[in-house]
Motif scaffolding. Structure first.
Motif, PDB file in Angstrom:
ATOM      1  N   ILE A  12       0.834  -1.205   0.000  1.00 37.49           N
ATOM      2  CA  ILE A  12       0.000   0.000   0.000  1.00 37.49           C
ATOM      3  C   ILE A  12       0.867   1.253   0.000  1.00 37.49           C
ATOM      4  CG2 ILE A  12      -1.733   1.307   1.282  1.00 37.49           C
ATOM      5  CD1 ILE A  12      -2.800  -1.444   2.279  1.00 37.49           C
ATOM      6  N   GLU A  64     -10.009   9.051  -3.467  1.00 36.86           N
ATOM      7  CA  GLU A  64      -9.719   7.608  -3.341  1.00 36.86           C
ATOM      8  C   GLU A  64      -8.474   7.382  -2.488  1.00 36.86           C
ATOM      9  OE1 GLU A  64     -10.354   3.642  -3.608  1.00 36.86           O
ATOM     10  OE2 GLU A  64     -11.664   5.154  -4.479  1.00 36.86           O
ATOM     11  N   THR A  67      -9.437   7.937   1.026  1.00 39.68           N
ATOM     12  CA  THR A  67     -10.252   6.817   1.523  1.00 39.68           C
ATOM     13  C   THR A  67      -9.369   5.673   1.984  1.00 39.68           C
ATOM     14  OG1 THR A  67     -12.140   7.403   0.141  1.00 39.68           O
ATOM     15  CG2 THR A  67     -12.000   5.116   0.864  1.00 39.68           C
ATOM     16  N   VAL A  68      -8.356   5.345   1.187  1.00 37.19           N
ATOM     17  CA  VAL A  68      -7.425   4.275   1.571  1.00 37.19           C
ATOM     18  C   VAL A  68      -6.659   4.682   2.822  1.00 37.19           C
ATOM     19  CG1 VAL A  68      -5.366   2.978   0.879  1.00 37.19           C
ATOM     20  CG2 VAL A  68      -7.218   3.362  -0.773  1.00 37.19           C
ATOM     21  N   LYS A  69      -6.094   5.877   2.799  1.00 39.01           N
ATOM     22  CA  LYS A  69      -5.276   6.370   3.916  1.00 39.01           C
ATOM     23  C   LYS A  69      -6.059   6.417   5.226  1.00 39.01           C
ATOM     24  CE  LYS A  69      -4.794  10.846   4.321  1.00 39.01           C
ATOM     25  NZ  LYS A  69      -5.414  11.134   5.603  1.00 39.01           N
ATOM     26  N   SER A  71      -8.821   4.669   5.982  1.00 39.51           N
ATOM     27  CA  SER A  71      -9.634   3.485   6.270  1.00 39.51           C
ATOM     28  C   SER A  71      -9.210   2.834   7.586  1.00 39.51           C
ATOM     29  CB  SER A  71      -9.536   2.467   5.135  1.00 39.51           C
ATOM     30  OG  SER A  71      -8.266   1.842   5.125  1.00 39.51           O
ATOM     31  N   TYR A  74      -6.583   0.074   6.897  1.00 35.02           N
ATOM     32  CA  TYR A  74      -5.206   0.532   6.719  1.00 35.02           C
ATOM     33  C   TYR A  74      -4.591   0.921   8.055  1.00 35.02           C
ATOM     34  CZ  TYR A  74      -1.181   3.221   5.224  1.00 35.02           C
ATOM     35  OH  TYR A  74       0.089   3.698   5.079  1.00 35.02           O
ATOM     36  N   THR A 131      -6.311  -5.976   2.072  1.00 35.71           N
ATOM     37  CA  THR A 131      -5.289  -5.286   1.288  1.00 35.71           C
ATOM     38  C   THR A 131      -5.621  -5.349  -0.193  1.00 35.71           C
ATOM     39  OG1 THR A 131      -3.619  -5.804   2.951  1.00 35.71           O
ATOM     40  CG2 THR A 131      -2.819  -5.170   0.774  1.00 35.71           C
ATOM     41  N   LEU A 134      -8.387  -2.789  -0.945  1.00 38.12           N
ATOM     42  CA  LEU A 134      -7.904  -1.410  -0.989  1.00 38.12           C
ATOM     43  C   LEU A 134      -7.102  -1.144  -2.257  1.00 38.12           C
ATOM     44  CD1 LEU A 134      -6.723  -0.581   2.657  1.00 38.12           C
ATOM     45  CD2 LEU A 134      -8.782   0.207   1.483  1.00 38.12           C
ATOM     46  N   LEU A 138      -7.941   1.374  -5.378  1.00 32.85           N
ATOM     47  CA  LEU A 138      -6.974   2.434  -5.649  1.00 32.85           C
ATOM     48  C   LEU A 138      -6.468   2.372  -7.088  1.00 32.85           C
ATOM     49  CD1 LEU A 138      -5.244   4.788  -4.656  1.00 32.85           C
ATOM     50  CD2 LEU A 138      -3.607   3.112  -3.791  1.00 32.85           C
TER      51      LEU A 138
END
Length: 151
Positions: A12, A64, A67-69, A71, A74, A131, A134, A138
């Motif tokens: 990631i 996006e 959103t990943v960062k 979450s 994560y 993972t 995500l 992404l």
């Protein structure tokens, strides 16, 4: 477990790092941290999301990334990686074993190994699928973004 968690976290983080450099190819002025090693240390998931949001506020790529960062998955993966890397990494005196004394975070219940309250038989597949989810989201958004940037 150490290598598994560190590898997932790295996949990631490396995606964020790579996307920063890809953005720099399109708008160098908006991605200034590519010039030297000291400056590259400032390339964090937060910095990458902010750069995309600022340079392309309407494209969804920055959202996006954020959103990943942001979450919970994560965050949990990062905390797991940090615990493993800083408390039980190879070379440290602490070890998680099924024999003898265990660390507070690893316990054996019958025939099951539980780490931080979760059974490894479900923790490992959940970490992998989380993972993958995500990264799939992404990189799907990134592919759409870079395709639109070509036109």
């Amino acid at each position: 477990m150490f290598e598994f968690a560190v590898s997932l976290h790295s996949a990631i983080e490396s995606s964020f790092y790579g996307l920063y450099f890809a953005g720099a190819q399109l708008r160098p002025v908006g991605f200034p941290h590519v010039v030297d090693d000291d400056s590259r240390r400032k390339i964090t998931p937060k910095a990458v999301a902010a750069a995309y949001k600022k340079q392309w506020p309407d494209c969804g790529m920055g959202a996006e990334l954020a959103t990943v960062k942001d979450s919970t998955f994560y965050d949990k993966l990062a905390r797991t990686r940090n615990v493993l890397a800083h408390r039980i990494a190879p070379g440290f005196e602490h070890r998680v074993t099924l024999i003898g004394d265990a660390l507070e975070s690893a316990e054996e219940y019958g025939d099951e190994l539980v780490w931080r309250g979760e059974k490894l038989e479900t923790l490992v597949p959940d970490m992998l699928s989380g993972t993958e989810g995500l990264l799939r989201g992404l990189w799907t958004r990134a592919a759409e973004f870079f395709e639109s940037a070509r036109t």
